[in-house]
Design an enzyme around this catalytic site. Structure first.
Site, PDB file in Angstrom:
ATOM      1  N   TYR A 174      19.048 -53.759   3.654  1.00  0.00           N
ATOM      2  CA  TYR A 174      18.084 -54.741   3.927  1.00  0.00           C
ATOM      3  C   TYR A 174      18.322 -55.658   4.976  1.00  0.00           C
ATOM      4  CZ  TYR A 174      15.275 -58.944   2.767  1.00  0.00           C
ATOM      5  OH  TYR A 174      14.203 -60.064   2.942  1.00  0.00           O
ATOM      6  N   LEU A 224      14.530 -65.908 -10.034  1.00  0.00           N
ATOM      7  CA  LEU A 224      13.666 -67.051 -10.896  1.00  0.00           C
ATOM      8  C   LEU A 224      12.857 -66.081 -12.147  1.00  0.00           C
ATOM      9  CD1 LEU A 224      11.979 -69.661 -11.093  1.00  0.00           C
ATOM     10  CD2 LEU A 224      10.221 -68.414  -9.409  1.00  0.00           C
ATOM     11  N   ARG A 247      22.746 -70.887  -3.878  1.00  0.00           N
ATOM     12  CA  ARG A 247      21.426 -70.723  -3.088  1.00  0.00           C
ATOM     13  C   ARG A 247      21.039 -72.156  -3.081  1.00  0.00           C
ATOM     14  NH1 ARG A 247      23.613 -66.308  -2.850  1.00  0.00           N
ATOM     15  NH2 ARG A 247      22.310 -64.283  -3.444  1.00  0.00           N
ATOM     16  N   ASP A 327      27.658 -64.989  -0.587  1.00  0.00           N
ATOM     17  CA  ASP A 327      28.135 -65.825  -1.506  1.00  0.00           C
ATOM     18  C   ASP A 327      27.542 -67.354  -1.404  1.00  0.00           C
ATOM     19  OD1 ASP A 327      29.059 -65.499   1.249  1.00  0.00           O
ATOM     20  OD2 ASP A 327      30.283 -67.471   0.904  1.00  0.00           O
TER      21      ASP A 327
END
Ligand code: UGA
Length: 370
Positions: A174, A224, A247, A327
């Protein structure tokens, strides 16, 4: 007026590819609330945009753009557009190593002909790329003290190296396809003067993100929806590799503000790549799981959610072979701040509360959900 200096008609005519997804649906909410915008939208999926289907300023084409030259009306729509926004993508990590060819097609092979058409007609392409083009941080290869210096982890659009793992780790299909697409767009700009803007989203959160498995979709969504599904069905939340990955989370509404500012300021946004994220909202995934448990206890009034089980599992068991994680994703947003006057301010707790409340309202009546 939006985009005042790119349109001579006083109306802004936009092509939006992938308008039926999470970001697309919120973008349509914003764009169609304005009387000066007309949208030619492409998406086979309309479940998230039902509220707009009768709007005369949306012309919806229920088609994918797999073979662009065969999609009726697409070239004509691009030719008459003031800007073309591309949101069409496969952007779910569970698919990068399990459907790698589809991922490369959806994120590069199907998209480069759109850039060709924009270049041919001199149209402004606003392409949604990803924060994943940065791959892993420099610091992640250095062991202890990896994050001591911001230069080792802060991600800057025109400076940071783009670091991906080996080919056998198909997670990177991706990021690699997205990176090639960015380079293709930049090459059209350099060789043909095609106007462009690249957006790199950093974990936008909000209502309508992804799906709840076995209710309105199949497979593994992003974190989520995975955690919401676990809470609503009273299954353990699963922490991949201990949940140490980090994140930064930004509210979808604020991300859409940034896109609107891009459209409003072509003189400042064309020829640029923007990190769109909130550096103040950084969490590890383990912290996110705990925060979501507490938030769900507040929303439901059920204190037992504060002790909802969290289970650790290895990435290979969760995603299959070939998964490798990013990471840390700490965006430097100084470019968006200076050129777009944009800085997100909604704290993580507020984003989680409103988003989870919406999921709870949408799904609580579904048969499988408690
Ligand atoms: C994905 C896309 O690949 C990016 O292109 C996109 O920009 C980004 O989402 C986004 O939402 O903006 P990623 O953040 O890795 O990237 O996707 P998630 O599936 O949401 O995973 C986040 C982290 O949670 C990863 O470390 C993952 O291993 C972990 N995770 C996920 C869990 O620990 N448990 C789960 O049940 C699901």
């Amino acid at each position: 007026m939006i985009g005042g200096n790119i349109t001579s008609t006083g109306r802004l005519r936009l092509v939006v590819l992938g308008c039926g997804g999470f970001i697309g649906s919120h973008l349509l909410d914003r764009l169609l609330s304005r009387s000066d915008v007309i949208v030619d939208g492409w998406d086979p999926e309309t479940r998230k945009i039902g509220q707009h289907l009768d709007n005369p300023r949306l012309r919806l084409h229920p088609a994918t753009c797999e073979a662009v030259s065969e999609v009726p009306g697409l070239e004509a729509a691009i030719e008459r557009a003031d800007a073309v926004l591309n949101l069409a993508a496969i952007c779910n990590p569970a698919e990068y190593n399990t459907r790698p060819l589809d991922v490369i097609h959806a994120n590069f092979v199907d998209v480069f002909p759109i850039a060709d058409l924009c270049a041919k007609h001199g149209r402004w392409l606003i392409h949604f790329s990803t924060c994943e083009v940065y791959g892993r941080t420099v610091g992640s290869y250095l062991g202890a003290g990896a994050y001591a210096d911001p230069d080792l982890y802060e991600l800057r659009e025109n400076e940071s190296p783009l670091i991906m793992g080996p080919t056998v780790n198909q997670r990177w299909t991706y990021a690699c396809a997205k990176q090639l697409m960015e380079r293709y767009i930049f090459a059209h700009h350099a060789e043909h003067g095609m106007p462009f803007t690249i957006v790199r989203p950093f974990n936008f959160f909000g209502p309508r993100m992804d799906f709840i498995p076995q209710v309105d979709g199949e497979g593994v969504p992003r974190v989520l929806a995975c955690f919401m599904s676990a809470l609503m069905t009273r299954q353990p939340m699963k922490l991949v590799d201990g949940g140490g990955a980090r994140r930064t989370i930004v509210a979808i509404e604020e991300a859409i503000d940034a896109v609107e500012r891009i459209l409003e300021r072509p003189g400042r946004s064309q020829g640029e790549t923007f990190n769109i994220g909130n550096p103040d909202n950084e969490v590890t995934i383990a912290e996110l799981a705990r925060l979501m448990r507490d938030t769900y206890a507040e929303i439901t009034g059920d204190e037992t959610y504060r002790r909802h089980p969290i289970e650790e599992m290895p990435a290979a068991a969760f995603y299959g072979p070939g998964y490798e994680d990013c990471d840390r994703r700490m965006p430097d947003i100084s470019k968006a701040e200076s050129l777009l006057d944009w800085r997100p301010r909604t704290p993580l707790r507020e984003i989680l509360f409103s988003t989870m409340q919406d999921y709870h309202a949408q799904y609580r009546s579904a048969a499988h959900v408690c």
